[in-house]
Design a protein around this motif. Structure first.
Motif, PDB file in Angstrom:
ATOM      1  N   ARG A  85     142.146  17.797  27.163  1.00  0.00           N
ATOM      2  CA  ARG A  85     141.789  16.509  27.750  1.00  0.00           C
ATOM      3  C   ARG A  85     142.413  15.346  26.966  1.00  0.00           C
ATOM      4  N   CYS A  86     142.601  15.546  25.647  1.00  0.00           N
ATOM      5  CA  CYS A  86     143.182  14.487  24.812  1.00  0.00           C
ATOM      6  C   CYS A  86     144.574  14.105  25.286  1.00  0.00           C
ATOM      7  N   ALA A  87     145.347  15.101  25.718  1.00  0.00           N
ATOM      8  CA  ALA A  87     146.736  14.856  26.132  1.00  0.00           C
ATOM      9  C   ALA A  87     146.839  14.365  27.565  1.00  0.00           C
ATOM     10  N   LYS A  88     145.701  14.270  28.287  1.00  0.00           N
ATOM     11  CA  LYS A  88     145.727  13.856  29.689  1.00  0.00           C
ATOM     12  C   LYS A  88     145.278  12.415  29.892  1.00  0.00           C
ATOM     13  N   GLY A  89     144.900  11.743  28.822  1.00  0.00           N
ATOM     14  CA  GLY A  89     144.410  10.379  28.959  1.00  0.00           C
ATOM     15  C   GLY A  89     145.472   9.436  29.510  1.00  0.00           C
ATOM     16  N   SER A  90     145.057   8.525  30.381  1.00  0.00           N
ATOM     17  CA  SER A  90     146.014   7.633  31.047  1.00  0.00           C
ATOM     18  C   SER A  90     146.426   6.450  30.180  1.00  0.00           C
ATOM     19  N   ASP A  91     145.610   6.128  29.178  1.00  0.00           N
ATOM     20  CA  ASP A  91     145.971   5.034  28.271  1.00  0.00           C
ATOM     21  C   ASP A  91     145.497   5.374  26.866  1.00  0.00           C
ATOM     22  N   ALA A  92     145.847   4.517  25.893  1.00  0.00           N
ATOM     23  CA  ALA A  92     145.571   4.798  24.485  1.00  0.00           C
ATOM     24  C   ALA A  92     144.075   4.916  24.208  1.00  0.00           C
ATOM     25  N   VAL A 184     145.545  15.600  14.583  1.00  0.00           N
ATOM     26  CA  VAL A 184     145.745  15.954  15.987  1.00  0.00           C
ATOM     27  C   VAL A 184     146.965  15.179  16.465  1.00  0.00           C
ATOM     28  N   LYS A 185     147.994  15.905  16.873  1.00  0.00           N
ATOM     29  CA  LYS A 185     149.236  15.260  17.291  1.00  0.00           C
ATOM     30  C   LYS A 185     149.431  15.439  18.791  1.00  0.00           C
ATOM     31  N   LEU A 186     149.450  14.329  19.506  1.00  0.00           N
ATOM     32  CA  LEU A 186     149.741  14.338  20.936  1.00  0.00           C
ATOM     33  C   LEU A 186     151.228  14.053  21.073  1.00  0.00           C
ATOM     34  N   LEU A 187     152.002  15.110  21.187  1.00  0.00           N
ATOM     35  CA  LEU A 187     153.458  15.013  21.047  1.00  0.00           C
ATOM     36  C   LEU A 187     154.108  14.182  22.147  1.00  0.00           C
ATOM     37  N   LYS A 188     153.589  14.271  23.365  1.00  0.00           N
ATOM     38  CA  LYS A 188     154.154  13.529  24.490  1.00  0.00           C
ATOM     39  C   LYS A 188     154.089  12.023  24.262  1.00  0.00           C
ATOM     40  N   PHE A 189     153.049  11.581  23.548  1.00  0.00           N
ATOM     41  CA  PHE A 189     152.839  10.150  23.332  1.00  0.00           C
ATOM     42  C   PHE A 189     153.210   9.725  21.909  1.00  0.00           C
ATOM     43  N   SER A 190     153.692  10.677  21.105  1.00  0.00           N
ATOM     44  CA  SER A 190     154.057  10.401  19.702  1.00  0.00           C
ATOM     45  C   SER A 190     152.894   9.761  18.947  1.00  0.00           C
ATOM     46  N   GLU A 191     151.696  10.296  19.173  1.00  0.00           N
ATOM     47  CA  GLU A 191     150.495   9.778  18.519  1.00  0.00           C
ATOM     48  C   GLU A 191     149.941  10.816  17.547  1.00  0.00           C
ATOM     49  N   ASN A 192     149.576  10.367  16.358  1.00  0.00           N
ATOM     50  CA  ASN A 192     148.979  11.228  15.347  1.00  0.00           C
ATOM     51  C   ASN A 192     147.609  10.669  14.976  1.00  0.00           C
TER      52      ASN A 192
END
Length: 395
Positions: A85-92, A184-192
């Motif tokens: 679910r973390c990687a499916k969020g529509s915004d930050a 936790v790294k969301l690679l698609k959004f380059s967020e760590n």
């Protein structure tokens, strides 16, 4: 579940046990009579302030699983996929809130009077759950440091963390501070997302109890968002009153400090999140869907309740290293469990002496290990991704 795993010329027992969940069924099966008195007797000769990292616990007080397994279960044993679910969020903000929810999902009901085995140096634990593959290794023994790496087949998520529990005796309680940072790294959004851990508090007197407490901080530098989630102590007296397992917190801007969301609930029930601007309240985390009725992992392509041979399971795998000990504990054969546990620990000490005599330095197989200027341990995986495991969580 007992299986036979080929290890060189010998066959070793691999014992897979039920994960900790809301029901706590495993502990109910093991709970002996006069548990409180027996736990208190363990600390008669321990001074307040003592570090219990290497405290020798009798097998009768052990859960039939290693601490590595408990760390891993917090990731791969879950009813609802809060991680994806973390990687499916529509915004930050939506993604950040999902990471907070996932962090809470790794909190499992602790059990008074029982503790997992202390992992031996070089012990590993490798499990797949759907498309998520999780690998852990005990990268240090003194101090005890465990490393975890997890990746998914879609290349959306990567988890990396290093954990160093430091339990100390305080006279009427034991508090375990869990050092180390989860990433936790969301690679698609380059967020760590950097996440620390709550402490585990075991009260011995006046009323025995065990609970998570302290403040968990979550930071994402890329989105300039932060969160504080406080795990409150019950403050009960003689087991009465208090509000155990309560969590409260906030998500706010790192730059301005403006509060964006408020968090409130109980980590073993429902945790809600409120949008401060709109007043909208929604469910952030539901423990019933996340950590109830969890399935026991199995060896890939094998059936329950059968003795099989499977070459893919490593001899260093937790369920193999501690297999005979766990089997004896489940059968309440305390003499055999004590002897088997002593053999595991004596073998680890022997290997350590041999390395010291040869002047060899232990090098982890799957991670590099270092310390920062503050003395905190950091682990980096040597491989970019984790391969599928021979042990899986049934779908």
């Amino acid at each position: 579940m007992l299986m036979q795993v080929e290890s060189g010329s010998e066959a070793a027992a691999a014992v897979l046990t039920a994960p900790l969940s809301l029901e706590g069924g495993l502990a109910a099966e093991l709970r002996p009579a006069n548990l409180v008195q027996r736990v208190l007797s363990l600390f008669r000769n321990v001074r307040p302030g003592s570090d219990l990292s290497h405290f020798q616990l009798p097998a009768t007080f052990n859960l039939p699983k290693s601490q590595l397994q408990l760390y891993g279960e917090g990731v791969y044993c879950v009813g609802e996929d809060y991680l994806r679910r973390c990687a499916k969020g529509s915004d930050a903000v939506e993604r950040f809130a999902a990471v907070v929810g996932w962090s809470i999902s790794t909190t499992r009901p602790p059990i008074f009077g029982f503790a997992p085995y202390n992992p031996v140096l070089g012990e590993t634990h490798h499990v797949s759950s759907g498309s998520l593959h999780v690998l852990l290794e005990q990268v240090s023994h003194r101090p005890p440091v465990s490393a975890l790496h997890a990746t998914d087949d879609d290349g959306e998520i990567e988890l990396v963390w290093c954990q160093n529990p430091i339990p100390k005796f305080h006279g009427t309680s034991v508090e375990a501070t869990v050092k180390g940072m989860r990433h936790v790294k969301l690679l698609k959004f380059s967020e760590n997302y950097e996440i620390d851990c709550p402490n585990l508090l075991i009260r011995l007197l006046p009323a025995p109890s065990v609970e998570w407490s302290g403040t968990v901080r979550i930071v994402c530098k890329e989105s300039e968002l932060e969160a504080e989630v406080i795990y409150y102590r019950s403050n009960a007296f003689l087991g009465l009153g208090g509000d155990p397992r309560c969590v409260k917190g906030k998500i706010f801007s790192s730059r301005s400090g403006e509060i964006i969301c408020e968090i409130d609930g109980h980590w073993d029930r429902i945790v809600s999140v409120k949008d401060v601007k709109t007043g909208k309240v929604s469910v952030l985390y539901d423990a019933e869907s996340a950590i109830a009725d969890l399935k026991t992992p199995v060896v890939r392509n094998q059936e329950f309740n059968k003795t099989v041979t499977y070459k893919g399971v490593s001899p260093s795998e937790s369920v193999v290293v501690w297999g005979e000990v766990s089997d004896a504990i489940l059968k309440k054969d305390w003499e055999r469990s004590s002897q088997a546990k002593r053999r595991v620990e004596d073998t680890a000490r022997k290997l350590d002496r041999e390395r010291n005599d040869k002047g060899e330095v232990w090098i982890p197989k799957h991670f590099s290990l270092s310390q920062d200027k503050k003395g905190s341990w950091e682990c980096s995986p040597l491989e970019k991704s984790v391969p599928p495991a021979p042990i899986i969580v049934p779908s």
